[in-house]
Scaffold this motif. Structure first.
Motif, PDB file in Angstrom:
ATOM      1  N   ASN A 116       0.660  -1.032  -0.104  1.00  0.00           N
ATOM      2  CA  ASN A 116      -0.323   0.303   0.318  1.00  0.00           C
ATOM      3  C   ASN A 116       0.741   1.347   0.245  1.00  0.00           C
ATOM      4  OD1 ASN A 116      -2.439  -1.643   0.090  1.00  0.00           O
ATOM      5  ND2 ASN A 116      -2.379  -1.344   1.749  1.00  0.00           N
ATOM      6  N   TRP A 117       1.855   1.438  -0.620  1.00  0.00           N
ATOM      7  CA  TRP A 117       2.972   2.382  -1.207  1.00  0.00           C
ATOM      8  C   TRP A 117       2.367   2.440  -2.500  1.00  0.00           C
ATOM      9  CZ3 TRP A 117       6.357   5.131   2.758  1.00  0.00           C
ATOM     10  CH2 TRP A 117       6.133   4.677   4.067  1.00  0.00           C
ATOM     11  N   ARG A 148       3.644   6.370   1.183  1.00  0.00           N
ATOM     12  CA  ARG A 148       2.657   5.733   2.207  1.00  0.00           C
ATOM     13  C   ARG A 148       1.391   6.000   1.294  1.00  0.00           C
ATOM     14  NH1 ARG A 148       1.623   2.357   7.689  1.00  0.00           N
ATOM     15  NH2 ARG A 148      -0.084   1.978   6.732  1.00  0.00           N
ATOM     16  N   SER A 154       0.029  -2.149   5.993  1.00  0.00           N
ATOM     17  CA  SER A 154       0.989  -1.895   5.253  1.00  0.00           C
ATOM     18  C   SER A 154       1.693  -2.717   6.302  1.00  0.00           C
ATOM     19  CB  SER A 154       1.746  -0.323   5.066  1.00  0.00           C
ATOM     20  OG  SER A 154       2.794  -0.657   5.246  1.00  0.00           O
TER      21      SER A 154
END
Length: 415
Positions: free
Chosen positions: A343-344, A353, A358
């Motif tokens: 999720n970056w 981010r 994460s």
């Protein structure tokens, strides 16, 4: 007898403490639990005693002040000399954000736009072709030129030769470090111009030699070596006295080295980046720095481009650098390189981010990039937090310490 005693005391004396890189405050005044921050020391000392790493230096700043700045263990892989806080580390890909800032200073001077095609600076990069399934003998025309933003966010179609097993990967230079020693700048660009791309420009995030090309863009537009351009635009204004591309002989004793063998794989390991002059100063991975220098760089970004009254970038440029530039049309392969970064997205030379879970603690909008030899940094604007971790762990443990230090820092924040 007094002379012998004095010599013995000097031999075993701890290194002198380096000056604080930012104003110091108590952890409590900055919202940290001092007791929980001390878990960093407990963890580092235990791992050093187990032979997991020689030593480390960590700097933690919050709200513009230094909450923590400590050194642990030894500076040398033989574990004979205490680690000083001003130890110099090869920072590998943490060079990339330095290059990103240097590039944006040229944007602010009107010398470029991030949407410019690379052909404006390097005409030999025109008429690119793209390998089909990594086969250099089967190519199609590139749909559009590579742009500077493609290079800055690793969506150029250029790749690292060491990061894949296709026939095309075998033709590309393996890494930034090997390229800088193997090629002159002209020969490096000639080599890239002779090869097809791995992907169509602007379609896939693929970790690559792109930032090395950006470093050469800076050189072309400033008519200076990259290190000189960075010295004038970043290092001198920020007081980063120990950051550059070659460690001076007088400072070699402060160069941190890794354990002789990786404690996980048992493979030999040795890093000498910054000890041998490269043929070109690669913007993707050839610099050296200290925790003190780099936390000042990180704090400058957190401040919106200025530190101690010296402005390096405008707030608008920092915002552009640190926002997510990965739109829906780009295949995101970031976790193939940084497994912690679920999720970056990616900005201009830094990962950013996004919302969602994460493997790392932190907030949406935090940004980071790390070094393959064991160094790490991140900035979390919501927490007003900047963290730099320096260690010589070029092997399998570097990803582990990125998670551990991240958890130890955030678990110490109380308000």
């Amino acid at each position: 007898m007094k002379t012998l005693l004095a010599c013995a005391m000097a031999l075993f004396a701890l290194p002198a403490l380096a000056a604080d890189p930012l104003p110091r405050a108590t952890p409590q005044s900055l919202g940290f639990s001092a007791e929980r921050l001390d878990r960093i020391r407990t963890t580092m000392e235990a791992d050093i005693a187990r032979g997991q790493l020689p030593g480390a230096v960590i700097a933690i700043a919050r709200r513009g002040q230094l909450a923590y700045y400590e050194a642990f263990g030894h500076i040398d892989g033989a574990r004979t000399r205490p680690m000083p806080r001003d130890a110099i580390f090869p920072i590998a890909s943490m060079t990339k954000p330095l290059t990103g800032v240097a590039l944006l200073t040229l944007l602010e001077e009107g010398k470029l736009a991030i949407g410019d095609p690379i052909t404006r600076v390097f005409p030999t990069m025109a008429n690119r072709r793209v390998a089909v399934d990594g086969n250099p003998d089967n190519t199609v025309p590139a749909a559009r030129p590579i742009t500077l933003i493609d290079l800055a966010r690793h969506s150029s179609g250029i790749t690292y030769g060491a990061r894949g097993n296709t026939a095309l990967h075998r033709l590309y230079p393996g890494s930034s470090g090997t390229s800088s020693r193997q090629f002159t700048p002209a020969a490096f660009m000639e080599r890239l111009a002779s090869l097809p791309l791995l992907h169509q420009p602007g379609t896939v995030w693929d970790y690559s030699l792109s930032i090395d090309v950006l470093g050469l863009v800076v050189e072309q537009l400033t008519e200076q070596r990259l290190g000189v351009a960075m010295e004038n635009r970043i290092f001198r204004p920020l007081g980063m006295a120990d950051t550059g591309f070659l460690v001076p002989p007088a400072n070699r004793a402060r160069y941190a080295t890794a354990l002789p063998t990786d404690p996980i794989s048992g493979q030999p390991q040795n890093v000498d980046m910054g000890l041998i002059a490269p043929q070109f100063e690669c913007g993707g991975g050839c610099a050296v720095s200290t925790a003190a220098d780099y936390v000042r760089f990180a704090q400058m970004l957190l401040n919106g481009g200025a530190l101690d009254g010296r402005r390096v970038l405008s707030r608008a440029s920092v915002a552009e650098m640190t926002r997510d530039h990965m739109h829906a049309g780009i295949q995101n392969n970031l976790t193939n390189t940084e497994g912690n970064m679920v999720n970056w997205g990616f900005g201009l030379t830094v990962a950013v981010r996004r919302e969602g879970g994460s493997a790392l603690l932190g907030n949406r909008g935090m940004y980071s990039w790390n070094g393959a030899y064991g160094t790490a940094m991140w900035v979390d604007p919501e927490e007003e937090l900047a963290v730099v971790f320096m260690a010589a762990t070029p092997g399998l443990l570097r990803q582990y310490y990125r998670r551990v230090i991240n958890a130890l820092v955030y678990s110490a924040i109380g308000d």
